[in-house]
Write a protein that holds these residues in place. Sequence first.
Motif, PDB file in Angstrom:
ATOM      1  N   LYS A   1      38.313   4.520  64.161  1.00 35.26           N
ATOM      2  CA  LYS A   1      39.444   5.455  64.325  1.00 35.26           C
ATOM      3  C   LYS A   1      39.900   5.945  63.223  1.00 35.26           C
ATOM      4  O   LYS A   1      40.382   7.146  63.433  1.00 35.26           O
ATOM      5  N   ASN A   2      39.691   5.330  62.128  1.00 39.36           N
ATOM      6  CA  ASN A   2      40.036   6.043  60.674  1.00 39.36           C
ATOM      7  C   ASN A   2      39.381   7.483  60.302  1.00 39.36           C
ATOM      8  O   ASN A   2      39.862   8.038  59.659  1.00 39.36           O
TER       9      ASN A   2
ATOM     10  N   SER B   1      48.010   4.029  58.398  1.00 39.06           N
ATOM     11  CA  SER B   1      47.159   3.626  59.655  1.00 39.06           C
ATOM     12  C   SER B   1      46.481   2.215  59.227  1.00 39.06           C
ATOM     13  O   SER B   1      46.392   1.171  59.904  1.00 39.06           O
ATOM     14  N   THR B   2      46.204   2.154  58.070  1.00 45.26           N
ATOM     15  CA  THR B   2      45.478   0.926  57.533  1.00 45.26           C
ATOM     16  C   THR B   2      46.631  -0.249  57.493  1.00 45.26           C
ATOM     17  O   THR B   2      46.309  -1.385  57.876  1.00 45.26           O
TER      18      THR B   2
ATOM     19  N   GLU C   1      49.072  -0.376  59.264  1.00 47.86           N
ATOM     20  CA  GLU C   1      49.420  -0.788  60.822  1.00 47.86           C
ATOM     21  C   GLU C   1      48.253  -1.676  61.392  1.00 47.86           C
ATOM     22  O   GLU C   1      48.702  -2.611  62.076  1.00 47.86           O
ATOM     23  N   ASN C   2      47.115  -1.497  60.754  1.00 53.06           N
ATOM     24  CA  ASN C   2      46.159  -2.250  61.267  1.00 53.06           C
ATOM     25  C   ASN C   2      46.333  -3.833  60.692  1.00 53.06           C
ATOM     26  O   ASN C   2      45.918  -4.737  61.255  1.00 53.06           O
TER      27      ASN C   2
ATOM     28  N   HIS D   1      36.400  -5.319  66.135  1.00 55.38           N
ATOM     29  CA  HIS D   1      37.732  -4.797  65.654  1.00 55.38           C
ATOM     30  C   HIS D   1      37.609  -3.898  64.569  1.00 55.38           C
ATOM     31  O   HIS D   1      38.051  -2.675  64.656  1.00 55.38           O
ATOM     32  N   ARG D   2      36.847  -4.490  63.453  1.00 55.26           N
ATOM     33  CA  ARG D   2      36.818  -3.712  62.162  1.00 55.26           C
ATOM     34  C   ARG D   2      35.987  -2.416  62.454  1.00 55.26           C
ATOM     35  O   ARG D   2      36.257  -1.336  61.947  1.00 55.26           O
TER      36      ARG D   2
ATOM     37  N   ILE E   1      38.376   0.028  64.027  1.00 53.83           N
ATOM     38  CA  ILE E   1      39.041   0.412  62.906  1.00 53.83           C
ATOM     39  C   ILE E   1      38.388   1.587  62.173  1.00 53.83           C
ATOM     40  O   ILE E   1      38.920   2.854  61.894  1.00 53.83           O
TER      41      ILE E   1
END
Length: 152
Positions: free
Chosen positions: A85-86, A96-97, A99-100, A78-79, A82
């Motif tokens: 995605k970032n 976005s951070t 939201e994560n 997941h990390r 992220i």
Amino acid sequence: MKTEQTVSVLNDLLQITNDRIEGFEKVEGKVWEMYPDIKDEYDRMISQSKIMKNELINLITEKGGKPQDSPSVAGALHRTWIDIKNSFTLGNLEESTLENVIFGEKAAIDAYQKALESGDLCEKSSEIVSEQLNSLKVSYDQFKNIEEYKKK
């Protein structure tokens, strides 16, 4: 109730807590420049997670189990997702951070709720896990409305 089941459930929660700590520690300073009002709460969440981790380790040890004191493979994936995605985010990386963070808190709440509903925890473990769940819900509630942080 089997002790092995209790230890297994507690180890799952320990991995989730470790995932939470690693995720929190990845948040960059830019987020705090943009949202300075939530920095103290975030620091509190990291400290809280470390206390939760120690409580879980103690419960596992008391049951004669071996704490699996490392983040989960799913959390690592997941990390990584992220991070990828970032790297392609055209909008606001800070939003976005956040939201994560909210997504991660919700996933932790769901896992803790399932652990409590499983019937695999002894009374003492259930009490501590329930207290930890309440702390997670408070943190989730404080972060879920990103719009409020945008206004500050």
